[in-house]
Design an enzyme around this catalytic site. Structure first.
Site, PDB file in Angstrom:
ATOM      1  N   ARG A 100       0.819  -1.211   0.000  1.00  0.00           N
ATOM      2  CA  ARG A 100       0.000   0.000   0.000  1.00  0.00           C
ATOM      3  C   ARG A 100       0.851   1.258   0.000  1.00  0.00           C
ATOM      4  O   ARG A 100       0.565   2.210  -0.733  1.00  0.00           O
ATOM      5  CB  ARG A 100      -0.947  -0.019   1.213  1.00  0.00           C
ATOM      6  CG  ARG A 100      -1.798   1.221   1.419  1.00  0.00           C
ATOM      7  CD  ARG A 100      -2.381   1.809   0.148  1.00  0.00           C
ATOM      8  NE  ARG A 100      -3.039   0.853  -0.710  1.00  0.00           N
ATOM      9  CZ  ARG A 100      -3.225   1.027  -2.007  1.00  0.00           C
ATOM     10  NH1 ARG A 100      -2.747   2.099  -2.625  1.00  0.00           N
ATOM     11  NH2 ARG A 100      -3.841   0.134  -2.740  1.00  0.00           N
ATOM     12  N   LYS A 135       0.694  24.676  -3.578  1.00  0.00           N
ATOM     13  CA  LYS A 135      -0.516  23.980  -3.154  1.00  0.00           C
ATOM     14  C   LYS A 135      -0.320  22.470  -3.307  1.00  0.00           C
ATOM     15  O   LYS A 135      -0.996  21.795  -4.085  1.00  0.00           O
ATOM     16  CB  LYS A 135      -1.710  24.468  -3.962  1.00  0.00           C
ATOM     17  CG  LYS A 135      -2.003  25.948  -3.737  1.00  0.00           C
ATOM     18  CD  LYS A 135      -3.077  26.458  -4.669  1.00  0.00           C
ATOM     19  CE  LYS A 135      -3.308  27.958  -4.473  1.00  0.00           C
ATOM     20  NZ  LYS A 135      -4.303  28.516  -5.414  1.00  0.00           N
ATOM     21  N   LYS A 167       2.478  39.198  -2.412  1.00  0.00           N
ATOM     22  CA  LYS A 167       1.062  39.143  -2.753  1.00  0.00           C
ATOM     23  C   LYS A 167       0.304  40.293  -2.097  1.00  0.00           C
ATOM     24  O   LYS A 167       0.895  41.151  -1.426  1.00  0.00           O
ATOM     25  CB  LYS A 167       0.496  37.778  -2.351  1.00  0.00           C
ATOM     26  CG  LYS A 167       1.294  36.603  -2.939  1.00  0.00           C
ATOM     27  CD  LYS A 167       0.665  35.281  -2.688  1.00  0.00           C
ATOM     28  CE  LYS A 167      -0.435  35.001  -3.687  1.00  0.00           C
ATOM     29  NZ  LYS A 167      -0.952  33.603  -3.596  1.00  0.00           N
ATOM     30  N   GLU A 196       2.370  40.103  -7.162  1.00  0.00           N
ATOM     31  CA  GLU A 196       1.013  39.787  -7.590  1.00  0.00           C
ATOM     32  C   GLU A 196       0.286  41.091  -7.921  1.00  0.00           C
ATOM     33  O   GLU A 196       0.253  42.011  -7.111  1.00  0.00           O
ATOM     34  CB  GLU A 196       0.266  39.057  -6.475  1.00  0.00           C
ATOM     35  CG  GLU A 196      -1.171  38.703  -6.836  1.00  0.00           C
ATOM     36  CD  GLU A 196      -1.912  38.077  -5.664  1.00  0.00           C
ATOM     37  OE1 GLU A 196      -2.292  36.908  -5.776  1.00  0.00           O
ATOM     38  OE2 GLU A 196      -2.093  38.787  -4.642  1.00  0.00           O
ATOM     39  N   ASP A 217      -3.108  38.072 -11.579  1.00  0.00           N
ATOM     40  CA  ASP A 217      -4.073  37.307 -10.803  1.00  0.00           C
ATOM     41  C   ASP A 217      -5.494  37.445 -11.338  1.00  0.00           C
ATOM     42  O   ASP A 217      -6.078  38.533 -11.323  1.00  0.00           O
ATOM     43  CB  ASP A 217      -4.020  37.761  -9.340  1.00  0.00           C
ATOM     44  CG  ASP A 217      -4.936  36.963  -8.440  1.00  0.00           C
ATOM     45  OD1 ASP A 217      -4.979  35.727  -8.590  1.00  0.00           O
ATOM     46  OD2 ASP A 217      -5.604  37.571  -7.581  1.00  0.00           O
TER      47      ASP A 217
END
Length: 282
Positions: A100, A135, A167, A196, A217
Protein backbone atom coordinates in the site's frame (compact mmCIF):
# COMPACT_ATOMS: atom_id res chain seq x y z
CA UNK A 1 12.27 11.98 -20.41
CA UNK A 2 15.19 14.27 -19.63
CA UNK A 3 17.34 13.32 -16.66
CA UNK A 4 15.66 14.86 -13.60
CA UNK A 5 17.38 14.79 -10.21
CA UNK A 6 15.54 12.98 -7.45
CA UNK A 7 14.70 14.98 -4.31
CA UNK A 8 17.23 14.76 -1.53
CA UNK A 9 14.53 13.99 1.05
CA UNK A 10 13.20 10.91 -0.79
CA UNK A 11 14.46 8.38 1.76
CA UNK A 12 13.15 10.40 4.69
CA UNK A 13 9.72 10.83 3.09
CA UNK A 14 9.47 7.08 2.51
CA UNK A 15 10.62 6.40 6.08
CA UNK A 16 7.83 8.60 7.45
CA UNK A 17 5.24 6.97 5.19
CA UNK A 18 6.24 3.49 6.33
CA UNK A 19 6.21 4.57 9.96
CA UNK A 20 2.62 5.81 9.78
CA UNK A 21 1.45 2.63 8.01
CA UNK A 22 3.49 -0.13 9.62
CA UNK A 23 3.81 1.34 13.11
CA UNK A 24 4.90 -1.36 15.55
CA UNK A 25 4.50 -4.10 12.94
CA UNK A 26 2.24 -5.55 10.25
CA UNK A 27 0.13 -7.98 12.26
CA UNK A 28 -1.81 -9.24 9.23
CA UNK A 29 1.28 -10.07 7.17
CA UNK A 30 2.60 -11.93 10.21
CA UNK A 31 -0.12 -14.55 9.64
CA UNK A 32 1.94 -15.80 6.68
CA UNK A 33 4.84 -18.18 7.42
CA UNK A 34 8.07 -16.20 7.63
CA UNK A 35 9.83 -18.26 4.95
CA UNK A 36 7.15 -17.84 2.27
CA UNK A 37 8.42 -16.38 -1.00
CA UNK A 38 6.24 -14.70 -3.62
CA UNK A 39 6.24 -12.93 -6.93
CA UNK A 40 4.00 -10.00 -7.82
CA UNK A 41 3.25 -7.54 -10.57
CA UNK A 42 1.82 -4.03 -10.67
CA UNK A 43 -0.84 -3.32 -13.30
CA UNK A 44 -2.26 0.01 -14.46
CA UNK A 45 -6.03 0.22 -14.80
CA UNK A 46 -6.04 3.41 -16.88
CA UNK A 47 -3.89 5.53 -19.17
CA UNK A 48 -1.35 7.68 -17.38
CA UNK A 49 2.21 8.99 -17.24
CA UNK A 50 4.33 6.80 -15.00
CA UNK A 51 6.03 8.59 -12.11
CA UNK A 52 7.27 7.60 -8.68
CA UNK A 53 9.26 4.43 -9.34
CA UNK A 54 12.12 5.60 -7.12
CA UNK A 55 9.74 6.02 -4.14
CA UNK A 56 8.20 2.61 -4.90
CA UNK A 57 11.66 1.01 -4.95
CA UNK A 58 12.72 2.78 -1.76
CA UNK A 59 9.72 1.40 0.16
CA UNK A 60 10.86 -2.15 -0.43
CA UNK A 61 14.54 -1.28 -0.01
CA UNK A 62 13.80 -0.04 3.50
CA UNK A 63 11.67 -3.08 4.34
CA UNK A 64 13.89 -5.76 2.79
CA UNK A 65 16.68 -4.96 0.38
CA UNK A 66 16.59 -8.51 -1.02
CA UNK A 67 13.26 -7.79 -2.77
CA UNK A 68 13.95 -7.68 -6.51
CA UNK A 69 12.00 -5.21 -8.67
CA UNK A 70 12.14 -5.20 -12.47
CA UNK A 71 10.53 -2.25 -14.22
CA UNK A 72 8.96 -2.82 -17.63
CA UNK A 73 8.20 0.88 -18.17
CA UNK A 74 10.42 3.88 -17.56
CA UNK A 75 9.77 7.03 -15.55
CA UNK A 76 7.87 9.51 -17.70
CA UNK A 77 6.53 6.88 -20.11
CA UNK A 78 2.94 6.95 -21.28
CA UNK A 79 1.27 3.79 -19.97
CA UNK A 80 -1.93 2.10 -21.10
CA UNK A 81 -4.79 0.45 -19.26
CA UNK A 82 -4.05 -3.14 -18.19
CA UNK A 83 -0.33 -2.70 -18.74
CA UNK A 84 2.15 -4.47 -16.44
CA UNK A 85 4.48 -1.84 -15.02
CA UNK A 86 6.87 -3.92 -12.94
CA UNK A 87 7.41 -7.33 -11.40
CA UNK A 88 8.63 -8.10 -7.87
CA UNK A 89 10.06 -11.19 -6.19
CA UNK A 90 10.89 -11.65 -2.55
CA UNK A 91 9.62 -12.43 0.91
CA UNK A 92 5.82 -12.51 0.90
CA UNK A 93 5.46 -10.73 4.23
CA UNK A 94 7.55 -7.79 3.04
CA UNK A 95 5.77 -7.57 -0.31
CA UNK A 96 2.42 -7.39 1.47
CA UNK A 97 3.64 -4.91 4.07
CA UNK A 98 5.04 -2.56 1.45
CA UNK A 99 2.22 -2.89 -1.07
CA UNK A 100 0.00 0.00 0.00
CA UNK A 101 2.74 2.49 0.83
CA UNK A 102 4.54 1.80 -2.45
CA UNK A 103 1.33 2.09 -4.47
CA UNK A 104 0.36 5.28 -2.65
CA UNK A 105 3.50 6.97 -3.92
CA UNK A 106 3.21 5.56 -7.42
CA UNK A 107 -0.48 6.37 -7.92
CA UNK A 108 -0.20 9.89 -6.47
CA UNK A 109 2.93 10.97 -8.33
CA UNK A 110 1.71 9.40 -11.57
CA UNK A 111 -1.51 11.40 -11.14
CA UNK A 112 0.43 14.67 -10.82
CA UNK A 113 2.64 13.83 -13.81
CA UNK A 114 -0.38 12.81 -15.89
CA UNK A 115 -2.35 15.99 -15.20
CA UNK A 116 0.72 18.13 -15.86
CA UNK A 117 1.29 16.39 -19.19
CA UNK A 118 -2.30 17.13 -20.21
CA UNK A 119 -1.80 20.86 -19.63
CA UNK A 120 1.62 20.91 -21.29
CA UNK A 121 0.37 19.18 -24.42
CA UNK A 122 -2.42 21.72 -24.90
CA UNK A 123 0.02 24.65 -25.13
CA UNK A 124 3.06 22.86 -26.53
CA UNK A 125 3.53 25.20 -29.53
CA UNK A 126 2.92 28.52 -27.76
CA UNK A 127 6.20 29.13 -25.95
CA UNK A 128 4.38 29.40 -22.62
CA UNK A 129 5.42 27.14 -19.76
CA UNK A 130 3.25 25.43 -17.15
CA UNK A 131 4.28 26.09 -13.54
CA UNK A 132 3.31 24.37 -10.32
CA UNK A 133 2.51 26.15 -7.04
CA UNK A 134 2.94 25.60 -3.29
CA UNK A 135 -0.52 23.98 -3.15
CA UNK A 136 0.98 20.54 -2.58
CA UNK A 137 0.02 17.66 -0.31
CA UNK A 138 1.69 18.12 3.11
CA UNK A 139 4.94 16.19 3.27
CA UNK A 140 5.04 15.58 -0.48
CA UNK A 141 6.25 18.99 -1.72
CA UNK A 142 9.49 17.77 -3.28
CA UNK A 143 7.94 14.56 -4.62
CA UNK A 144 5.06 16.35 -6.33
CA UNK A 145 7.34 19.01 -7.78
CA UNK A 146 9.47 16.20 -9.20
CA UNK A 147 6.30 14.71 -10.69
CA UNK A 148 5.45 18.04 -12.34
CA UNK A 149 8.80 18.04 -14.13
CA UNK A 150 8.27 14.39 -15.02
CA UNK A 151 5.06 15.46 -16.78
CA UNK A 152 6.82 18.22 -18.70
CA UNK A 153 6.01 21.18 -16.47
CA UNK A 154 8.34 23.53 -14.59
CA UNK A 155 8.75 24.26 -10.91
CA UNK A 156 7.92 27.61 -9.36
CA UNK A 157 9.72 28.46 -6.13
CA UNK A 158 10.24 25.51 -3.79
CA UNK A 159 8.96 27.30 -0.72
CA UNK A 160 8.98 30.59 1.14
CA UNK A 161 12.78 30.75 1.27
CA UNK A 162 14.09 30.72 -2.31
CA UNK A 163 12.24 33.55 -4.08
CA UNK A 164 10.01 36.50 -3.23
CA UNK A 165 6.34 36.32 -4.18
CA UNK A 166 4.83 39.54 -2.84
CA UNK A 167 1.06 39.14 -2.75
CA UNK A 168 -1.84 41.42 -1.88
CA UNK A 169 -1.52 41.05 1.89
CA UNK A 170 2.24 41.59 1.78
CA UNK A 171 1.71 44.80 -0.20
CA UNK A 172 -0.91 46.05 2.25
CA UNK A 173 1.38 45.31 5.19
CA UNK A 174 4.43 46.91 3.52
CA UNK A 175 2.52 50.01 2.41
CA UNK A 176 2.99 49.85 -1.36
CA UNK A 177 4.38 47.78 -4.20
CA UNK A 178 7.44 50.01 -4.46
CA UNK A 179 8.18 49.76 -0.74
CA UNK A 180 7.85 45.97 -0.78
CA UNK A 181 10.15 45.57 -3.79
CA UNK A 182 12.75 47.89 -2.28
CA UNK A 183 12.73 45.93 0.97
CA UNK A 184 13.14 42.65 -0.91
CA UNK A 185 16.12 44.00 -2.87
CA UNK A 186 17.75 45.15 0.34
CA UNK A 187 17.07 41.94 2.24
CA UNK A 188 18.13 39.43 -0.45
CA UNK A 189 20.01 41.01 -3.35
CA UNK A 190 19.96 38.75 -6.39
CA UNK A 191 16.81 36.87 -5.44
CA UNK A 192 13.90 36.85 -7.88
CA UNK A 193 11.19 39.30 -6.90
CA UNK A 194 7.67 38.60 -8.15
CA UNK A 195 4.65 40.83 -7.50
CA UNK A 196 1.01 39.79 -7.59
CA UNK A 197 -1.04 42.35 -9.54
CA UNK A 198 -4.77 42.50 -10.17
CA UNK A 199 -5.11 45.31 -12.73
CA UNK A 200 -3.11 47.33 -15.25
CA UNK A 201 -2.41 50.14 -12.81
CA UNK A 202 -0.69 47.66 -10.50
CA UNK A 203 1.20 46.26 -13.51
CA UNK A 204 2.63 49.73 -14.11
CA UNK A 205 3.51 50.14 -10.43
CA UNK A 206 5.33 46.81 -10.36
CA UNK A 207 7.26 47.63 -13.52
CA UNK A 208 8.32 51.00 -12.17
CA UNK A 209 9.45 49.30 -8.97
CA UNK A 210 11.67 46.96 -10.99
CA UNK A 211 9.99 43.60 -10.29
CA UNK A 212 11.48 40.62 -12.11
CA UNK A 213 8.18 38.84 -12.59
CA UNK A 214 4.48 39.71 -12.33
CA UNK A 215 1.76 37.32 -11.25
CA UNK A 216 -1.35 38.36 -13.19
CA UNK A 217 -4.07 37.31 -10.80
CA UNK A 218 -7.45 36.26 -12.23
CA UNK A 219 -7.27 38.61 -15.21
CA UNK A 220 -9.54 38.09 -18.20
CA UNK A 221 -8.05 37.48 -21.64
CA UNK A 222 -8.28 41.09 -22.80
CA UNK A 223 -6.51 42.33 -19.68
CA UNK A 224 -3.83 39.65 -20.04
CA UNK A 225 -3.17 40.78 -23.61
CA UNK A 226 -2.99 44.40 -22.49
CA UNK A 227 -0.56 43.46 -19.70
CA UNK A 228 1.69 41.69 -22.23
CA UNK A 229 1.74 44.79 -24.46
CA UNK A 230 2.30 47.14 -21.52
CA UNK A 231 5.14 45.04 -20.10
CA UNK A 232 6.89 44.66 -23.47
CA UNK A 233 9.46 42.25 -22.09
CA UNK A 234 10.44 44.33 -19.05
CA UNK A 235 9.46 41.47 -16.75
CA UNK A 236 8.29 37.88 -17.00
CA UNK A 237 4.54 37.40 -16.81
CA UNK A 238 2.74 34.58 -15.00
CA UNK A 239 -1.01 34.12 -15.43
CA UNK A 240 -2.75 32.52 -12.46
CA UNK A 241 -6.23 31.80 -11.18
CA UNK A 242 -8.96 29.36 -12.20
CA UNK A 243 -6.89 27.80 -14.97
CA UNK A 244 -8.45 24.67 -16.47
CA UNK A 245 -7.83 22.34 -19.41
CA UNK A 246 -10.57 24.25 -21.24
CA UNK A 247 -9.05 27.69 -20.68
CA UNK A 248 -5.28 27.12 -20.70
CA UNK A 249 -4.81 27.36 -24.47
CA UNK A 250 -6.50 30.74 -24.75
CA UNK A 251 -4.48 32.05 -21.80
CA UNK A 252 -1.22 30.91 -23.39
CA UNK A 253 -2.13 32.60 -26.66
CA UNK A 254 -2.20 36.01 -24.91
CA UNK A 255 1.60 35.86 -24.85
CA UNK A 256 2.30 35.33 -21.15
CA UNK A 257 5.51 33.53 -20.23
CA UNK A 258 4.06 31.20 -17.61
CA UNK A 259 0.75 29.79 -16.44
CA UNK A 260 0.66 28.49 -12.88
CA UNK A 261 -1.82 25.72 -12.11
CA UNK A 262 -2.54 24.77 -8.52
CA UNK A 263 -4.66 21.84 -9.66
CA UNK A 264 -1.54 19.93 -10.73
CA UNK A 265 -0.76 19.12 -7.12
CA UNK A 266 -3.87 19.85 -5.06
CA UNK A 267 -6.63 18.27 -7.17
CA UNK A 268 -5.03 14.85 -7.28
CA UNK A 269 -7.12 11.91 -8.45
CA UNK A 270 -4.87 8.91 -7.95
CA UNK A 271 -4.11 6.74 -10.96
CA UNK A 272 -5.80 3.35 -10.62
CA UNK A 273 -3.08 0.75 -10.03
CA UNK A 274 -3.12 -2.70 -8.48
CA UNK A 275 -0.55 -5.18 -7.25
CA UNK A 276 -1.24 -8.90 -7.53
CA UNK A 277 0.76 -11.56 -5.69
CA UNK A 278 1.45 -15.21 -6.59
CA UNK A 279 2.50 -17.33 -3.62
CA UNK A 280 4.96 -20.19 -3.77
CA UNK A 281 5.63 -22.70 -1.01
CA UNK A 282 9.30 -23.38 -0.18
Amino acid sequence: MANISLPTDLKTVVQHALAEDVGSGDITAALIPAHTQSSAHVISRERAVLCGSAWFDEVFRQLDDTVNIRWLSNEGDAIAANQTLCTLTGNARQLLTGERTALNFLQTLSATATRTHEFVELIADTGTQILDTRKTLPGLRSAQKYAVTCGGGCNHRTGLFDAFLIKENHILAAGSIATAVAAARQQKPGFTVEIEVENLDEVQQALRAGADQLLLDNMDLDTLRAAVQLTAGQAKLEASGNVSLDSVRAIAETGVDFISVGALTKHVQAVDLSMRLLFEEN
